[in-house]
Scaffold this motif. Structure first.
Motif, mmCIF file in Angstrom:
data_model
loop_
_atom_site.group_PDB
_atom_site.id
_atom_site.type_symbol
_atom_site.label_atom_id
_atom_site.label_comp_id
_atom_site.label_asym_id
_atom_site.label_seq_id
_atom_site.Cartn_x
_atom_site.Cartn_y
_atom_site.Cartn_z
ATOM 1 N N ILE A 1 -5.271 20.673 -14.860
ATOM 2 C CA ILE A 1 -4.427 21.323 -13.836
ATOM 3 C C ILE A 1 -5.243 21.479 -12.549
ATOM 4 C CG2 ILE A 1 -3.076 23.377 -13.224
ATOM 5 C CD1 ILE A 1 -2.582 23.855 -16.193
ATOM 6 N N MET A 2 -6.513 21.901 -12.699
ATOM 7 C CA MET A 2 -7.349 22.093 -11.500
ATOM 8 C C MET A 2 -7.640 20.753 -10.811
ATOM 9 S SD MET A 2 -7.514 25.237 -11.063
ATOM 10 C CE MET A 2 -8.565 25.284 -9.630
ATOM 11 N N LEU A 3 -7.798 19.691 -11.603
ATOM 12 C CA LEU A 3 -8.015 18.360 -11.002
ATOM 13 C C LEU A 3 -6.808 17.999 -10.130
ATOM 14 C CD1 LEU A 3 -9.522 16.352 -13.988
ATOM 15 C CD2 LEU A 3 -10.521 16.517 -11.702
ATOM 16 N N LEU B 1 -5.712 22.791 8.409
ATOM 17 C CA LEU B 1 -5.055 24.098 8.233
ATOM 18 C C LEU B 1 -4.962 24.519 6.756
ATOM 19 C CD1 LEU B 1 -2.156 23.668 10.831
ATOM 20 C CD2 LEU B 1 -4.425 24.614 11.214
ATOM 21 N N PRO B 2 -6.116 24.737 6.120
ATOM 22 C CA PRO B 2 -6.081 25.105 4.698
ATOM 23 C C PRO B 2 -5.487 26.491 4.475
ATOM 24 C CG PRO B 2 -8.313 25.296 5.568
ATOM 25 C CD PRO B 2 -7.484 24.704 6.671
ATOM 26 N N SER B 3 -4.731 26.630 3.395
ATOM 27 C CA SER B 3 -4.250 27.973 3.035
ATOM 28 C C SER B 3 -4.300 28.113 1.516
ATOM 29 C CB SER B 3 -2.835 28.203 3.554
ATOM 30 O OG SER B 3 -1.930 27.442 2.807
ATOM 31 N N LEU B 4 -4.384 29.369 1.077
ATOM 32 C CA LEU B 4 -4.466 29.625 -0.367
ATOM 33 C C LEU B 4 -3.074 29.834 -0.941
ATOM 34 C CD1 LEU B 4 -7.543 32.033 -0.474
ATOM 35 C CD2 LEU B 4 -7.388 29.771 -1.550
ATOM 36 N N GLN B 5 -2.783 29.138 -2.022
ATOM 37 C CA GLN B 5 -1.488 29.285 -2.695
ATOM 38 C C GLN B 5 -1.753 29.402 -4.198
ATOM 39 O OE1 GLN B 5 1.821 27.914 -0.956
ATOM 40 N NE2 GLN B 5 0.658 28.602 0.808
ATOM 41 N N TYR B 6 -0.706 29.777 -4.944
ATOM 42 C CA TYR B 6 -0.853 29.886 -6.406
ATOM 43 C C TYR B 6 0.129 28.975 -7.122
ATOM 44 C CZ TYR B 6 -4.074 33.666 -5.674
ATOM 45 O OH TYR B 6 -5.179 34.377 -5.288
ATOM 46 N N TRP B 7 -0.353 28.397 -8.204
ATOM 47 C CA TRP B 7 0.471 27.536 -9.054
ATOM 48 C C TRP B 7 0.749 28.260 -10.370
ATOM 49 C CZ3 TRP B 7 -0.049 25.654 -13.983
ATOM 50 C CH2 TRP B 7 0.793 24.604 -14.343
ATOM 51 N N PRO B 8 1.900 28.229 -10.949
ATOM 52 C CA PRO B 8 3.040 27.383 -10.598
ATOM 53 C C PRO B 8 3.914 27.948 -9.483
ATOM 54 C CG PRO B 8 3.468 28.489 -12.682
ATOM 55 C CD PRO B 8 2.070 28.879 -12.267
ATOM 56 N N ARG B 9 3.842 29.301 -9.273
ATOM 57 C CA ARG B 9 4.650 29.844 -8.167
ATOM 58 C C ARG B 9 3.812 30.795 -7.365
ATOM 59 N NH1 ARG B 9 10.718 31.556 -9.246
ATOM 60 N NH2 ARG B 9 10.119 32.749 -7.412
ATOM 61 N N ASP B 10 3.972 30.719 -6.066
ATOM 62 C CA ASP B 10 3.120 31.509 -5.182
ATOM 63 C C ASP B 10 3.344 33.013 -5.331
ATOM 64 O OD1 ASP B 10 1.057 31.358 -3.302
ATOM 65 O OD2 ASP B 10 2.467 31.983 -1.737
ATOM 66 N N ASP B 11 4.560 33.419 -5.754
ATOM 67 C CA ASP B 11 4.832 34.865 -5.823
ATOM 68 C C ASP B 11 4.580 35.445 -7.215
ATOM 69 O OD1 ASP B 11 6.891 33.475 -6.906
ATOM 70 O OD2 ASP B 11 8.504 34.494 -5.818
ATOM 71 N N TRP B 12 4.030 34.657 -8.127
ATOM 72 C CA TRP B 12 3.702 35.184 -9.448
ATOM 73 C C TRP B 12 2.348 35.878 -9.395
ATOM 74 C CZ3 TRP B 12 5.099 31.138 -13.795
ATOM 75 C CH2 TRP B 12 6.493 30.995 -13.838
ATOM 76 N N PHE C 1 -10.678 25.260 -26.322
ATOM 77 C CA PHE C 1 -9.553 24.397 -25.966
ATOM 78 C C PHE C 1 -9.041 24.708 -24.560
ATOM 79 C CE2 PHE C 1 -5.235 22.689 -26.313
ATOM 80 C CZ PHE C 1 -5.542 21.440 -26.835
ATOM 81 N N VAL C 2 -9.285 25.951 -24.106
ATOM 82 C CA VAL C 2 -8.816 26.364 -22.773
ATOM 83 C C VAL C 2 -9.368 25.441 -21.668
ATOM 84 C CG1 VAL C 2 -10.668 28.066 -22.371
ATOM 85 C CG2 VAL C 2 -8.476 28.392 -21.290
ATOM 86 N N PHE C 3 -10.549 24.858 -21.899
ATOM 87 C CA PHE C 3 -11.126 23.931 -20.905
ATOM 88 C C PHE C 3 -10.213 22.719 -20.711
ATOM 89 C CE2 PHE C 3 -14.800 26.325 -22.278
ATOM 90 C CZ PHE C 3 -15.643 26.368 -21.188
ATOM 91 N N PHE C 4 -9.592 22.278 -21.812
ATOM 92 C CA PHE C 4 -8.741 21.080 -21.736
ATOM 93 C C PHE C 4 -7.385 21.379 -21.115
ATOM 94 C CE2 PHE C 4 -11.213 20.348 -25.809
ATOM 95 C CZ PHE C 4 -12.236 19.688 -25.145
#
Ligand SMILES: CCCCCCCC/C=C\CCCCCCCC(=O)N[C@@H](CO)[C@H](O)/C=C/CCCCCCCCCCCCC
Ligand code: CA
Ligand code: ZN
Length: 273
Positions: free
Chosen positions: A43-45, A243-254, A35-38
Motif C-alpha cells: 500500500i505504501m509503495l 505543491l505537496p500536501s498530506l492526505q490519508y488513505w483510504p479516506r481523508d476524513d477517517w 504478516f503486517v509488513f506484507f
C-alpha cells in the motif's frame, strides 16, 4: 555452518512461549504478526508513487526492503535461528540507511559533505562497515538499531521546529498532527519492545506474552507515518513547485488511515518554477 540455521541457535528469545501452537514454528504469534509488513508495504509503495516519480524513484527502495524485513522477521521468529536474527537486523539497518540517504535534511550534513550524492556514498560506506561489525556482538544489534530511532526523533524535532512557525495554515496543522501520531505510535511500539524484553516474568504471570508481536504491528504503522512525514518535509523544501500536501488513505476524513503525499502542482505551476 549448519548450526547457524538451527532452530534456537540465536541468543535472543522473546517472551512468547516456544512451540506453543506448532512444533515447526517457535514463536507463532510473533511469526504471524510479521504478516503486517506484507499488507502495509505494497500500500505504501502505491501511495508513495506520485512523490517518488517526481523526486527520485529510489524512494521505492524503502518499502520494497520493508517486504524483506517482514520476510526475515517471519523466518527469525519461526526458527529463532542465528541466521534469522542477523537477516532481520541487517535488513532493518539497510532500510534505515536508505531513509537517511534519501531524506536526511541537507542542512544537517557534516560540513565536509557538499551534496546528497556524496552524503549517500558516505551512508553506504558506513552501512557496509556496520553490517560487518554486526557479527561481532549480535545481542547488541537491536539496541544499536533503536538508537537510530532516537536520532530520527531528534532530527524530526529540529525539522518540525523549523517548519511549523512558517505558517499556521491547515497544512502546518496536518504536518504537526502527523508528527504527533508518528511519535505517539513509536512510543507505544518501543514500550512494547522494552516490556517484552525486560518485563517478561510479569507478562508470563498475566498470561499475556504477545507484546513483541504487537510491537511488529505498531512499528510498521509508525514507520509508515514517520517516513511519510520526513518525505513530506523533504518535498516541501526540494520540490515545492509540485505543491505537496498530506492526505490519508483510504479516506481523508477517517481518523484511522495511512498518510501519503498528494502533489497538486499542475504542469503550469511546474513550468513556472
Ligand atoms: C531521516 C531518516 C528517516 C528514515 C525514516 C524511515 C526509517 C524506517 C526504518 C526502519 C523500519 C523499522 C522496521 C522495524 C522492523 C522490526 C522487526 C523486528 O521486530 N525486529 C526485532 C527482532 O524481531 C528486533 O529486535 C528489533 C530491533 C529494533 C529495530 C529498531 C528500528 C528503528 C525504527 C525506526 C522507526 C522510526 C519511526 C519514526 C517515528 C517518528
Ligand atoms: Ca520465546
Ligand atoms: Zn520481531
Amino acid at each position: 555452518m549448519a548450526g547457524m540455521f538451527a532452530y534456537e541457535s540465536s541468543e535472543v528469545d522473546w517472551c512468547e512461549d516456544n512451540y506453543k501452537h506448532s512444533e515447526n514454528v517457535v514463536e507463532y504469534f510473533n511469526t504471524m504478526s510479521s504478516f503486517v509488513f506484507f499488507v502495509v508495504s505494497p500500500i505504501m509503495l502505491y501511495l508513495f508513487h506520485p512523490y517518488a516519480r517526481e523526486r527520485n524513484l529510489a524512494v521505492h527502495l524503502v518499502w520494497l526492503l520493508m517486504i524483506f524485513v517482514g520476510l526475515f522477521s517471519m523466518y527469525f521468529h519461526m526458527t529463532l535461528s542465528y541466521v534469522g536474527q542477523m537477516l532481520d537486523e541487517i535488513s532493518i539497518l539497510w532500510v534505515l540507511a536508505i531513509g537517511y540517504a534519501l531524506w536526511f535534511p541537507r542542512r544537517h550534513f557534516p560540513f565536509f559533505v557538499k551534496d546528497r550524492t556524496t552524503f549517500s556514498r558516505m551512508v553506504l560506506a558506513i552501512t557496509v562497515v556496520t553490517t560487518l561489525s554486526s557479527f561481532i556482538r549480535p545481542t547488541a544489534n537491536a539496541y544499536a538499531l533503536n538508537c537510530f530511532a532516537l536520532h530520527i526523533l531528534y532530527s524530526l524535532g529540529l525539522e518540525m521546529r523549523r517548519y511549523a512557525p512558517l505558517t499556521w495554515a491547515a497544512r502546518t496543522r496536518r504536518a504537526l498532527r502527523l508528527a504527533q501520531a508518528s511519535v505517539g505510535l513509536w512510543v507505544l511500539a518501543i514500550s512494547c519492545w522494552i516490556s517484552d524484553r525486560f518485563g517478561c516474568s510479569v507478562w508470563q504471570k498475566l498470561n499475556f506474552c504477545y507484546l513483541h508481536g504487537i510491537w511488529h504491528i505498531l512499528i510498521v504503522v509508525a514507520t509508515a507515518y514517520g517516513s511519510t512525514l520526513v518525505a513530506y518535509l523533504d518535498a516541501s523544501y526540494e520540490i515545492p513547485h509540485s505543491l505537496p500536501s498530506l492526505q490519508y488513505w483510504p479516506r481523508d476524513d477517517w481518523a484511522l488511515g495511512l498518510p501519503y503525499i498528494a502533489l497538486r502542482g499542475t504542469a503550469k505551476t511546474r513550468k513556472g518554477c
